[in-house]
Motif scaffolding. Structure first.
Motif, mmCIF file in Angstrom:
data_model
loop_
_atom_site.group_PDB
_atom_site.id
_atom_site.type_symbol
_atom_site.label_atom_id
_atom_site.label_comp_id
_atom_site.label_asym_id
_atom_site.label_seq_id
_atom_site.Cartn_x
_atom_site.Cartn_y
_atom_site.Cartn_z
ATOM 1 N N VAL A 72 32.145 -16.821 -37.849
ATOM 2 C CA VAL A 72 31.315 -17.783 -36.106
ATOM 3 C C VAL A 72 30.569 -19.182 -36.342
ATOM 4 O O VAL A 72 30.028 -18.867 -37.324
ATOM 5 N N GLY A 73 31.092 -19.851 -36.008
ATOM 6 C CA GLY A 73 29.952 -21.063 -35.835
ATOM 7 C C GLY A 73 29.479 -20.539 -34.422
ATOM 8 O O GLY A 73 29.602 -21.029 -33.938
ATOM 9 N N PHE A 74 28.022 -20.839 -34.220
ATOM 10 C CA PHE A 74 26.684 -21.700 -33.295
ATOM 11 C C PHE A 74 26.113 -22.255 -32.934
ATOM 12 O O PHE A 74 25.365 -22.963 -33.830
ATOM 13 N N ASP A 75 26.880 -22.989 -31.988
ATOM 14 C CA ASP A 75 25.704 -24.332 -31.485
ATOM 15 C C ASP A 75 25.432 -24.598 -30.106
ATOM 16 O O ASP A 75 25.776 -23.501 -29.286
ATOM 17 N N VAL A 76 23.928 -24.781 -30.137
ATOM 18 C CA VAL A 76 23.067 -24.599 -29.012
ATOM 19 C C VAL A 76 23.394 -26.182 -28.329
ATOM 20 O O VAL A 76 22.568 -26.687 -28.805
ATOM 21 N N GLU A 77 23.759 -26.349 -26.887
ATOM 22 C CA GLU A 77 23.770 -27.442 -26.402
ATOM 23 C C GLU A 77 23.800 -29.528 -28.194
ATOM 24 O O GLU A 77 23.307 -30.146 -28.076
ATOM 25 N N GLY A 78 24.778 -28.883 -28.677
ATOM 26 C CA GLY A 78 25.539 -29.890 -28.931
ATOM 27 C C GLY A 78 24.156 -29.476 -30.823
ATOM 28 O O GLY A 78 25.111 -30.283 -31.876
ATOM 29 N N SER A 79 24.278 -28.926 -30.855
ATOM 30 C CA SER A 79 22.952 -28.455 -32.327
ATOM 31 C C SER A 79 23.592 -27.119 -32.778
ATOM 32 O O SER A 79 23.848 -26.504 -32.512
ATOM 33 N N ASP A 80 23.855 -27.314 -34.204
ATOM 34 C CA ASP A 80 24.535 -26.315 -35.354
ATOM 35 C C ASP A 80 23.004 -25.663 -35.154
ATOM 36 O O ASP A 80 22.466 -25.541 -35.727
ATOM 37 N N VAL A 81 23.059 -23.895 -34.249
ATOM 38 C CA VAL A 81 22.846 -22.703 -35.249
ATOM 39 C C VAL A 81 22.298 -22.559 -35.912
ATOM 40 O O VAL A 81 21.566 -22.686 -37.044
#
Length: 164
Positions: A72-81
């Motif tokens: 899983v890759g997790f992004d918040v508001e377009g930023s990679d977390v």
């Protein structure tokens, strides 16, 4: 001696019947559905922190699935977390749901001010991309998925994130 036409056709007919029967097997498999239930911030420090992505894996099939890997890759508001590869085996019974917790480490230097402020709210906008590897009666299948939405955010005993 002349061969009979029926005898010559029998192997071809048998092969066609077997292929037709086997060709239906992959169509009976339906992709499992991976949904983010919540994000739990476990710890926050000066350089970053840890969070758990709590996901439900739904099996719409009439047979059990054995999950062997979730990436899983997790992004918040377009930023990679952050990214996580979960290799612990998990089982999803037929027509049922299993909950899996994916631990993610993140660095403040890699996330924007928007992510920092989003972590301060009760829910966060996210994009989750990845793939699930599941073992079926016909072998392993890799299922890609992308989910977007808002997820509830819980905080353990973690202090609020540092200000930008």
């Amino acid at each position: 001696m002349k061969a009979r036409p029926a005898i010559l056709l029998a192997p071809a007919l048998l092969s066609a019947v077997l292929l037709a029967g086997c060709s239906g097997i992959p169509q009976t498999f339906r992709d499992p559905d991976v949904q983010l239930v919540q994000v739990d911030v476990r710890g926050v420090g000066i350089t970053g922190g840890t969070m758990d992505l709590v996901v439900d894996v739904h099996n719409p099939n009439d047979f059990d699935l054995r999950g062997t890997q979730l990436q899983v890759g997790f992004d918040v508001e377009g930023s990679d977390v952050g990214d996580v590869t979960y290799r612990d085996e998990f089982k999803v019974r037929k027509n049922d749901v299993s909950r899996v917790t994916l631990p993610v480490r993140f660095n403040w230097s890699g996330v924007s001010a928007a992510v920092r402020s989003a972590i301060g709210y009760g829910d966060i906008p996210y994009t989750m991309r990845g793939q699930a590897t599941v073992h079926t009666p016909w072998g392993d299948r890799v299922v890609a998925f992308t989910r977007e939405g808002r997820a509830p955010l819980t905080r353990g005993s973690a202090p609020p994130p540092p200000s930008p």
